[in-house]
Design a protein around this motif. Structure first.
Motif, PDB file in Angstrom:
ATOM      1  N   GLU A 138       0.807  -1.215   0.000  1.00  0.00           N
ATOM      2  CA  GLU A 138       0.000   0.000   0.000  1.00  0.00           C
ATOM      3  C   GLU A 138       0.844   1.271   0.000  1.00  0.00           C
ATOM      4  N   HIS A 139       1.983   1.263   0.695  1.00  0.00           N
ATOM      5  CA  HIS A 139       2.702   2.511   0.917  1.00  0.00           C
ATOM      6  C   HIS A 139       4.028   2.625   0.175  1.00  0.00           C
ATOM      7  N   ALA A 140       4.552   1.540  -0.392  1.00  0.00           N
ATOM      8  CA  ALA A 140       5.809   1.653  -1.134  1.00  0.00           C
ATOM      9  C   ALA A 140       5.572   2.439  -2.425  1.00  0.00           C
ATOM     10  N   PRO A 141       6.337   3.511  -2.681  1.00  0.00           N
ATOM     11  CA  PRO A 141       6.161   4.273  -3.928  1.00  0.00           C
ATOM     12  C   PRO A 141       6.397   3.394  -5.148  1.00  0.00           C
ATOM     13  N   ALA A 142       5.611   3.606  -6.186  1.00  0.00           N
ATOM     14  CA  ALA A 142       5.696   2.760  -7.385  1.00  0.00           C
ATOM     15  C   ALA A 142       7.058   2.860  -8.061  1.00  0.00           C
ATOM     16  N   ASN A 143       7.700   4.021  -7.949  1.00  0.00           N
ATOM     17  CA  ASN A 143       8.987   4.212  -8.626  1.00  0.00           C
ATOM     18  C   ASN A 143      10.177   3.977  -7.703  1.00  0.00           C
ATOM     19  N   GLN A 144       9.915   3.465  -6.497  1.00  0.00           N
ATOM     20  CA  GLN A 144      10.987   3.225  -5.532  1.00  0.00           C
ATOM     21  C   GLN A 144      11.660   1.882  -5.797  1.00  0.00           C
ATOM     22  N   THR A 145      12.979   1.900  -6.017  1.00  0.00           N
ATOM     23  CA  THR A 145      13.746   0.668  -6.198  1.00  0.00           C
ATOM     24  C   THR A 145      14.291   0.216  -4.846  1.00  0.00           C
ATOM     25  N   PHE A 146      14.156  -1.062  -4.550  1.00  0.00           N
ATOM     26  CA  PHE A 146      14.648  -1.597  -3.279  1.00  0.00           C
ATOM     27  C   PHE A 146      14.969  -3.074  -3.437  1.00  0.00           C
ATOM     28  N   SER A 147      15.582  -3.646  -2.410  1.00  0.00           N
ATOM     29  CA  SER A 147      15.835  -5.087  -2.345  1.00  0.00           C
ATOM     30  C   SER A 147      15.090  -5.640  -1.133  1.00  0.00           C
ATOM     31  N   LEU A 148      14.562  -6.854  -1.280  1.00  0.00           N
ATOM     32  CA  LEU A 148      13.780  -7.481  -0.205  1.00  0.00           C
ATOM     33  C   LEU A 148      14.379  -8.832   0.136  1.00  0.00           C
ATOM     34  N   ILE A 149      14.649  -9.035   1.435  1.00  0.00           N
ATOM     35  CA  ILE A 149      15.229 -10.297   1.917  1.00  0.00           C
ATOM     36  C   ILE A 149      14.284 -10.895   2.948  1.00  0.00           C
ATOM     37  N   THR A 150      13.835 -12.117   2.714  1.00  0.00           N
ATOM     38  CA  THR A 150      13.025 -12.850   3.684  1.00  0.00           C
ATOM     39  C   THR A 150      13.821 -14.056   4.174  1.00  0.00           C
ATOM     40  N   ASN A 151      13.220 -14.851   5.063  1.00  0.00           N
ATOM     41  CA  ASN A 151      13.909 -16.058   5.550  1.00  0.00           C
ATOM     42  C   ASN A 151      14.141 -17.067   4.444  1.00  0.00           C
ATOM     43  N   SER A 152      13.321 -17.025   3.404  1.00  0.00           N
ATOM     44  CA  SER A 152      13.364 -18.070   2.381  1.00  0.00           C
ATOM     45  C   SER A 152      13.669 -17.553   0.981  1.00  0.00           C
ATOM     46  N   GLU A 153      13.455 -16.250   0.721  1.00  0.00           N
ATOM     47  CA  GLU A 153      13.643 -15.722  -0.627  1.00  0.00           C
ATOM     48  C   GLU A 153      14.351 -14.375  -0.587  1.00  0.00           C
ATOM     49  N   THR A 154      14.961 -14.019  -1.732  1.00  0.00           N
ATOM     50  CA  THR A 154      15.648 -12.735  -1.858  1.00  0.00           C
ATOM     51  C   THR A 154      15.312 -12.120  -3.209  1.00  0.00           C
ATOM     52  N   PHE A 155      14.978 -10.836  -3.195  1.00  0.00           N
ATOM     53  CA  PHE A 155      14.674 -10.103  -4.428  1.00  0.00           C
ATOM     54  C   PHE A 155      15.584  -8.876  -4.475  1.00  0.00           C
ATOM     55  N   TRP A 156      16.473  -8.853  -5.476  1.00  0.00           N
ATOM     56  CA  TRP A 156      17.433  -7.756  -5.579  1.00  0.00           C
ATOM     57  C   TRP A 156      16.944  -6.699  -6.569  1.00  0.00           C
ATOM     58  N   ASN A 157      17.152  -5.442  -6.222  1.00  0.00           N
ATOM     59  CA  ASN A 157      16.916  -4.301  -7.113  1.00  0.00           C
ATOM     60  C   ASN A 157      15.579  -4.423  -7.859  1.00  0.00           C
ATOM     61  N   THR A 158      14.521  -4.418  -7.122  1.00  0.00           N
ATOM     62  CA  THR A 158      13.193  -4.584  -7.696  1.00  0.00           C
ATOM     63  C   THR A 158      12.317  -3.403  -7.287  1.00  0.00           C
ATOM     64  N   ASP A 159      11.062  -3.466  -7.631  1.00  0.00           N
ATOM     65  CA  ASP A 159      10.101  -2.459  -7.190  1.00  0.00           C
ATOM     66  C   ASP A 159       8.816  -3.167  -6.780  1.00  0.00           C
ATOM     67  N   ILE A 160       7.908  -2.425  -6.191  1.00  0.00           N
ATOM     68  CA  ILE A 160       6.742  -3.046  -5.572  1.00  0.00           C
ATOM     69  C   ILE A 160       5.828  -3.711  -6.591  1.00  0.00           C
ATOM     70  N   LYS A 161       5.741  -3.170  -7.798  1.00  0.00           N
ATOM     71  CA  LYS A 161       4.878  -3.775  -8.818  1.00  0.00           C
ATOM     72  C   LYS A 161       5.453  -5.102  -9.304  1.00  0.00           C
ATOM     73  N   SER A 162       6.777  -5.189  -9.383  1.00  0.00           N
ATOM     74  CA  SER A 162       7.414  -6.403  -9.910  1.00  0.00           C
ATOM     75  C   SER A 162       7.245  -7.599  -8.991  1.00  0.00           C
ATOM     76  N   ILE A 163       7.162  -7.367  -7.691  1.00  0.00           N
ATOM     77  CA  ILE A 163       7.075  -8.493  -6.746  1.00  0.00           C
ATOM     78  C   ILE A 163       5.731  -8.522  -6.023  1.00  0.00           C
ATOM     79  N   GLN A 164       4.755  -7.839  -6.556  1.00  0.00           N
ATOM     80  CA  GLN A 164       3.447  -7.800  -5.896  1.00  0.00           C
ATOM     81  C   GLN A 164       2.861  -9.196  -5.708  1.00  0.00           C
ATOM     82  N   LYS A 165       2.916 -10.011  -6.744  1.00  0.00           N
ATOM     83  CA  LYS A 165       2.351 -11.364  -6.671  1.00  0.00           C
ATOM     84  C   LYS A 165       3.122 -12.220  -5.683  1.00  0.00           C
ATOM     85  N   GLU A 166       4.459 -12.114  -5.706  1.00  0.00           N
ATOM     86  CA  GLU A 166       5.280 -12.912  -4.794  1.00  0.00           C
ATOM     87  C   GLU A 166       5.003 -12.536  -3.335  1.00  0.00           C
TER      88      GLU A 166
END
Length: 642
Positions: A119-147
């Protein structure tokens, strides 16, 4: 105040133009008054005064108008408070361990954290997301919405140090903003040392409203009867709530028993009696807190005959043949000189019964035997050298024989909680007919004693591993040295010491641990074993060891449940896997743990703070507005001021 285009300020020199024009218009002329208009003198004086005021007002207005329009084009701004970090890379560390199943004010903690990110991550904001089981490098909120929407809970506990290591290993010349979203359950002060001090680290710690939780921890065989097992289900309560809970026991999805229990204290054991047959099911409770630890899967294989081999003098080994009867055991005895080493690998337990010397070849073979899940029982001989004994025991752990003591000693203490005697006595016995030994070795060992002398020294101790046990007596058991063969303790002691975990134990392994499984099976090099159920299918690490196969499961399976080990479509053995219960406690005090770090209530607050502190205050729009204002003022002055 700063300017994006300070070079435009040179145009302020243009302000001299309206000043020159104004001065030109204010040149003084000599006035001559004619007699026929002298009567208008008073009116003329008033008009000149009004005209001067108007011209001064127009001059001021035009100067300010020109000044503000030049300043507007120079684009002035007030620098951001945290301007130096405006180009930081953004990393999110999202804890998706099972403690995040707990419910907060707006639902499950993990689900709410994901919703806030979406809901709050800006659409044009690039970030990396690390969870206990998965890692997403240099992505944005729309690209990993489904995941993110499909993100499931991880059987691993919060891997904080691992996440920090991943961020450090990601190459970049920029500084980092690291936002950690976790309930901080299981987080320790030493783990926080893995944070790089140059990072801007922010913690978002969602709070669970319901702190009470009951976990089904483990299962064990309490007692083995002729046709039944009495099993114990161990539970742990976290929090202060003490109430009744229902528990059900299922075998192959079929309900076989049900009961209601009350947690009077922090721990409780609920007992069930089940047939002495194959069991492949689970025990389950219902509570209103964490769901992942409410079910414990376990398997029990139908008992097989246990292979026991004794090495020693047949006369001294006669008492063993009376314990290991043909109904439950395949017992054999060989003198050392007649021993066939090829038979050792087929055994479940091997007894060294008063050997005067243990050859190096036998030591090496028994070390390998124990590493594959076999039990070793060592009974020393008085004539055996201490150096030879210590060389042998050094293969298994830190236990050393010292000098022999030639005095009579009574065996007076039993470790009732040790697995050897845990299911033997209905109550702890204090006064019984104490066995004795006439001579014994003193032992140096950190391992707890199973049977002890009256001076607290060990008569029987053990070296435990995940797969096998090495039992060590400190004295020989022949009738000349001891009456232990006449003691009622000898039957349960040797009976339980020979039990093989692989054949008679409960299979209830933890996901994520280095679980090793041994199978009595002969495979060719091309044969592949798989572990599967209806939800998951994987191939473990497989090692062929003559007539045994060693399977190693590390991070597989991912889903707790009952599984089968298959050779193509042939079921070889049932096994069970469970989630580690390290996330079960919600009462852990983490109030002061993060006092030295920045904390925010919500993810939206994080984005708002970063935007506010990192965004320049653009004030050129105010100068445009002032330009328009003075333009309007000039028009009004021209129209209404005479």
């Amino acid at each position: 105040m700063q300017f994006k285009h300070p070079e435009i300020l040179y145009f302020l020199f243009l302000l001299i133009i309206p000043i020159l024009v104004h001065l030109f218009q204010l040149r003084r002329f000599k006035k001559e008054y004619f007699t026929n208009v002298r009567f208008l003198k008073e009116i003329s004086i008033q008009t000149r005064k009004s005209s001067k005021i108007k011209k001064w007002l127009l001059l001021a207005t035009r100067l300010l108008l020109l000044t503000f329009i030049i300043l507007a084009f120079a684009q002035p701004f007030i620098a951001a408070k945290d301007n130096k970090n405006s180009n930081n890379e953004l990393y999110f560390v999202l804890d998706n361990s099972y403690s995040m199943q707990a419910k907060g004010q707006k639902g499950a903690l993990l689900k709410r954290a994901v919703e806030d990110l979406l809901e709050h991550a800006p659409a044009n904001q690039t970030f990396s997301l690390i969870t206990n089981s998965e890692t997403f490098w240099n992505t944005d909120i729309k690209s990993i919405q489904k995941e993110l929407q499909n993100l499931s809970f991880s059987p691993l506990s919060f891997q904080f140090e691992s996440a920090m290591a991943k961020i450090k290993s990601h190459p970049s010349n920029l500084n980092k903003d690291v936002v950690v979203i976790s309930d901080a359950i299981g987080l320790k002060p030493k783990q926080l040392k893995s944070i790089d001090k140059s990072w801007n680290t922010i913690f978002v710690v969602p709070k669970a409203e319901q702190k009470n939780n009951v976990a089904v921890d483990s299962v064990f065989i309490e007692q083995t009867l002729d046709n039944f097992y009495e099993i114990g289900i161990h539970l742990t309560s976290y929090g202060e709530e003490r109430k009744e809970f229902p528990m059900a026991l299922y075998n192959k999805e079929k309900l076989i028993a049900k009961t209601i229990f009350k947690m009077e204290s922090k721990e409780k054991t609920v007992k069930f009696t089940i047939p002495k047959d194959d069991f492949n099911g689970y025990a389950s409770i219902t509570d209103n807190s964490l769901a992942y630890d409410n079910t414990l899967y376990f398997s029990i294989s139908k008992p097989e005959k246990i292979n026991v081999l004794s090495i020693g003098n047949p006369i001294k080994s006669g008492f063993l043949s009376r314990i290991y009867t043909a109904t439950e055991f395949n017992f054999s005895n060989y003198e050392l000189s007649n021993l066939d080493y090829n038979q050792l690998e087929n055994q479940d337990a091997i007894i060294l019964n008063e050997l005067p010397d243990i050859p190096q070849a036998l030591q090496t073979t028994l070390k390998t035997f124990a590493s594959k899940g076999g039990n070793v029982i060592f009974i020393p001989a008085e004539e055996n050298s201490i150096s030879n004994i210590n060389s042998f025991l050094g293969n298994f752990g830190k236990i050393q024989f010292q000098n022999i003591q030639k005095n009579q000693k009574l065996i007076t203490k039993i470790a009732f909680n040790n697995p050897v005697f845990k299911s033997v006595f209905e109550k702890q016995v204090v006064n019984f007919q104490y066995p004795k030994t006439n001579s014994s070795f003193s032992l140096s060992s950190a391992n707890p004693a199973i049977l002890s002398y009256e001076d607290q020294s060990a008569f029987l101790t053990s070296i435990q591993s995940d797969l096998s046990s090495v039992y060590v007596f400190s004295a020989s058991l022949n009738r000349e040295n001891s009456n232990f063969q006449n003691s009622p303790l000898i039957v349960p002691a040797f009976y339980n010491m020979a039990q093989s975990v692989q054949k008679t134990g409960i299979s209830s392994m933890l996901i994520g641990e280095n679980n090793a499984i041994f199978l009595n099976a002969t495979l060719s090099k091309d044969d592949i074993l798989s572990i599967k159920n209806k939800d998951e299918n994987f191939i473990p690490i497989q090692q062929i060891l003559n007539n045994k196969v060693k399977l190693t499961c590390t991070d597989k399976p991912e889903i707790a449940g009952n599984y089968g080990i298959f050779k193509t479509n042939e079921l070889l053995k049932n096994v069970s896997f469970n989630y580690n219960r390290t996330e079960s406690t919600l009462t852990e005090n983490t109030e002061n743990l993060l006092d030295d770090y920045t904390q925010k209530e919500t993810i939206s607050t994080v984005f708002d703070t970063l935007q506010f502190e990192r965004t320049n205050n653009e004030i050129w729009k105010w100068f445009v507005a002032l330009t328009l204002l003075f333009l309007v003022l000039e028009v009004l002055i021209q129209k209404f001021v005479k």
